[in-house]
Write an enzyme that holds these catalytic residues in place. Structure first.
Site, PDB file in Angstrom:
ATOM      1  N   LYS A  80       0.762  -1.240   0.222  1.00 30.58           N
ATOM      2  CA  LYS A  80       0.079  -0.074   0.057  1.00 30.58           C
ATOM      3  C   LYS A  80       1.040   1.322   0.018  1.00 30.58           C
ATOM      4  O   LYS A  80       1.912   1.329   0.558  1.00 30.58           O
ATOM      5  CB  LYS A  80      -0.943  -0.148   1.298  1.00 30.58           C
ATOM      6  CG  LYS A  80      -1.887   1.127   1.358  1.00 30.58           C
ATOM      7  CD  LYS A  80      -2.561   0.888   2.564  1.00 30.58           C
ATOM      8  CE  LYS A  80      -3.793   1.916   2.680  1.00 30.58           C
ATOM      9  NZ  LYS A  80      -4.885   1.791   3.756  1.00 30.58           N
ATOM     10  N   SER A 155      -9.929   1.596   2.806  1.00 21.92           N
ATOM     11  CA  SER A 155      -8.779   2.363   1.976  1.00 21.92           C
ATOM     12  C   SER A 155      -8.012   1.749   1.160  1.00 21.92           C
ATOM     13  O   SER A 155      -7.301   2.259   0.109  1.00 21.92           O
ATOM     14  CB  SER A 155      -8.163   3.705   2.893  1.00 21.92           C
ATOM     15  OG  SER A 155      -7.135   2.851   3.898  1.00 21.92           O
ATOM     16  N   SER A 179     -10.005  -0.861   6.925  1.00 19.13           N
ATOM     17  CA  SER A 179      -9.276  -0.478   5.564  1.00 19.13           C
ATOM     18  C   SER A 179      -8.627  -1.908   5.133  1.00 19.13           C
ATOM     19  O   SER A 179      -8.279  -1.862   3.730  1.00 19.13           O
ATOM     20  CB  SER A 179      -8.278   0.559   5.700  1.00 19.13           C
ATOM     21  OG  SER A 179      -9.048   1.770   5.660  1.00 19.13           O
TER      22      SER A 179
HETATM   23  N1  GLN Z   1     -13.145   3.849   6.375  1.00 20.71           N
HETATM   24  C1  GLN Z   1     -12.766   4.148   7.666  1.00 20.71           C
HETATM   25  C2  GLN Z   1     -12.323   5.494   7.505  1.00 20.71           C
HETATM   26  O1  GLN Z   1     -12.522   6.141   6.613  1.00 20.71           O
HETATM   27  C3  GLN Z   1     -11.362   3.362   8.104  1.00 20.71           C
HETATM   28  C4  GLN Z   1     -10.191   3.811   7.385  1.00 20.71           C
HETATM   29  C5  GLN Z   1      -9.029   3.039   7.609  1.00 20.71           C
HETATM   30  O2  GLN Z   1      -9.174   1.807   8.220  1.00 20.71           O
HETATM   31  N2  GLN Z   1      -7.850   3.365   7.320  1.00 20.71           N
HETATM   32  O3  GLN Z   1     -11.787   6.136   8.356  1.00 20.71           O
END
Ligand code: GLN
Length: 480
Positions: A80, A155, A179
């Protein structure tokens, strides 16, 4: 041989038996990416030179024959784009880091490099890991390989899509509120959010430091476990990390108590998701597991609690991107008169709107006069949520829940409604607040006129009991 269809252990054997070389394997996947990733767009950067260098190293170990090749040695993977690789551009999918080059390796990357893993590239994500669809990337949208009109989740959408599209054997993502697990569910692959502290975060761009963890994506739980074993452990460079002492006990499905939280099966869940998860629960029951109802009574406060704590920590962590220390800068903008002007103009121009929204929310909840009412209160609620999990995990060995209340949604569907986007994390964020580990794996598939879509389930165990989750997952995968 179809290298994209074999497990990591099988490929490892092929490498040892010299049926294929690591260099050939790297070229196979690099070619596939070059041919097919224009449809998916899972990669921000391809690291061909690094991949071939790593492959050479693995091939040399094999040729010598006197040194053992680690399981991930010679295996192609993706990282990532918020995890640093020395000398490679690292953007967090943000304009503010568009031309930033990492000055060192993250500990997870160093571990993978030392074991000879072949890093093919950096994957797309929501900017600074804020989002659930990868649509918040400042560069481009990644498409779900199972249905390219839909999002891959987020994400870590690029990492999940790259595994689902067979562009690599495994990938790394980060998980602050879901994410890793949610994109794994949307793309029909396995993904692990390790227990807080199980994997070093040194060299990951911090979002919310009390919640962030790095973890693997792979086609199945066995491959995830191989990668987890390769990256876990205490790191002197991350004081929150520790060595895990896992029980050597083999899991006996006949004694396994699977807890199903009653608060997770209320309104708002897609019917197809509910049906698939319920049928997975029945399959475990048929295998001999005992299903027990448990309660996580503070579930309804998890979302607001998360969006206070995560944004507060993000507002502090993202203060470092000021147009001076890192990446893009407006220092030469003629309108800028002083240092404060550099900060303001750079952040205004190069941060995307979701990142700005989070920084504003986070700054607000930390501001004097509001701190006690929001941040301190959220910390107390967090303790209640953690206690819920402790209690539930004393009544059951493993909790089984859905990962996402919906099927992968259409690209653009939720972009104008941040609240509905936040709601897609309803089943994953509590796990981060509680600090426990959770594994997302395909529970089943739903047939739609447009094709089949995956539904993920989440297995949650006590802190540092990843092995138990892997064993329970493998039992399920065997009968499917
Ligand atoms: N979707 C969640 C957020 O927007 C989690 C994101 C993540 O785990 N980095 O914060």
């Amino acid at each position: 041989m179809e290298p994209d269809k074999l497990s990591i252990r099988q490929l490892h054997q092929e490498l040892i038996d010299k049926k294929i070389s690591a260099a050939e394997l790297a070229k196979f996947f690099l070619d596939k990416i070059k041919k097919e990733d224009s449809k998916i767009r899972s990669f921000i950067t391809i690291t061909e030179e690094l991949a071939l260098k790593q492959a050479k190293m693995a091939d040399e170990i094999i040729a010598k024959g006197n040194e053992e090749l680690p399981l991930v040695g010679g295996i192609p993977c993706a990282i990532k784009d918020n995890i640093l690789i020395d000398g490679i551009r690292c953007t967090s999918a943000s304009k503010i880091l568009e031309s930033y080059t990492a000055p060192y390796d993250a500990t997870v990357v160093k571990k993978l490099k030392d074991q000879g893993a072949v890093i093919l590239g950096k994957t797309n994500m929501d900017e600074f890991a804020m989002g659930s669809s990868t649509e918040n990337s400042a560069f481009f949208v990644t498409r779900n390989p199972r249905d390219t009109s839909r999002v891959p989740g987020g994400s870590s959408g690029g990492s999940a899509a790259a595994v689902a599209a067979d562009f690599c054997k495994f990938s790394l993502g980060s998980d602050t509120g879901g994410s890793i697990r949610q994109p794994a569910s949307f793309c029909g692959v396995a993904g692990l959010k390790p227990t807080y502290g199980a994997v070093s975060r040194y060299g990951v761009m911090a979002f919310a430091s009390s919640l962030d963890q790095i973890g693997p994506f792979a086609k199945n739980s066995e491959d995830c476990q191989v990668v987890f074993d390769a990256i876990k452990g205490r790191d002197p460079l991350d004081s929150t990390s520790l060595d895990t002492v896992e029980s050597q006990e083999e899991l006996n499905l006949k004694n396994l108590r699977i807890g199903v939280p009653k608060e997770y099966f209320v309104s708002g869940m897609d019917k197809d998701v509910e049906k698939t998860i319920k049928s997975a629960i029945e399959k475990y029951e048929k295998m001999g597991a005992k299903i027990v109802e448990v309660s996580l009574p503070h579930t309804e406060y998890a979302l607001p609690c998360y969006y206070i704590i995560a944004t507060a920590e993000a507002s502090a962590n993202l203060a470092r991107y000021d147009g001076i220390k890192y990446g893009s800068s407006e220092v030469n903008n003629p309108e800028v008169k002083d240092l404060l002007g550099v900060y303001i103009k750079s952040r205004e121009k190069y941060f995307g709107s979701e990142v700005k929204r989070r920084i504003m929310l986070g700054t607000y909840v930390l501001s004097s006069g509001y701190y006690d009412a929001y941040y301190k209160r959220a910390q107390k609620v967090r303790t209640l949520i953690k206690n819920d999990f402790e209690k539930a995990l004393s009544q059951a060995d493993i909790l089984l829940t859905p990962v996402s209340p919906t099927l992968p949604f259409k690209i653009g569907e939720k972009m104008d409604d941040p609240l509905s986007m936040y709601l897609s994390d309803i089943y994953t964020i509590s796990v981060n607040l509680a600090g426990v580990g959770a594994l997302s794996l395909p529970a089943g598939w739903v047939d739609l006129p447009s094709g089949r879509l995956p539904v993920g389930m989440q297995l949650i165990a006590k802190p540092f009991e990843e092995k138990k989750m892997f064993q329970a997952a493998a039992a399920f995968e065997k009968i499917n």
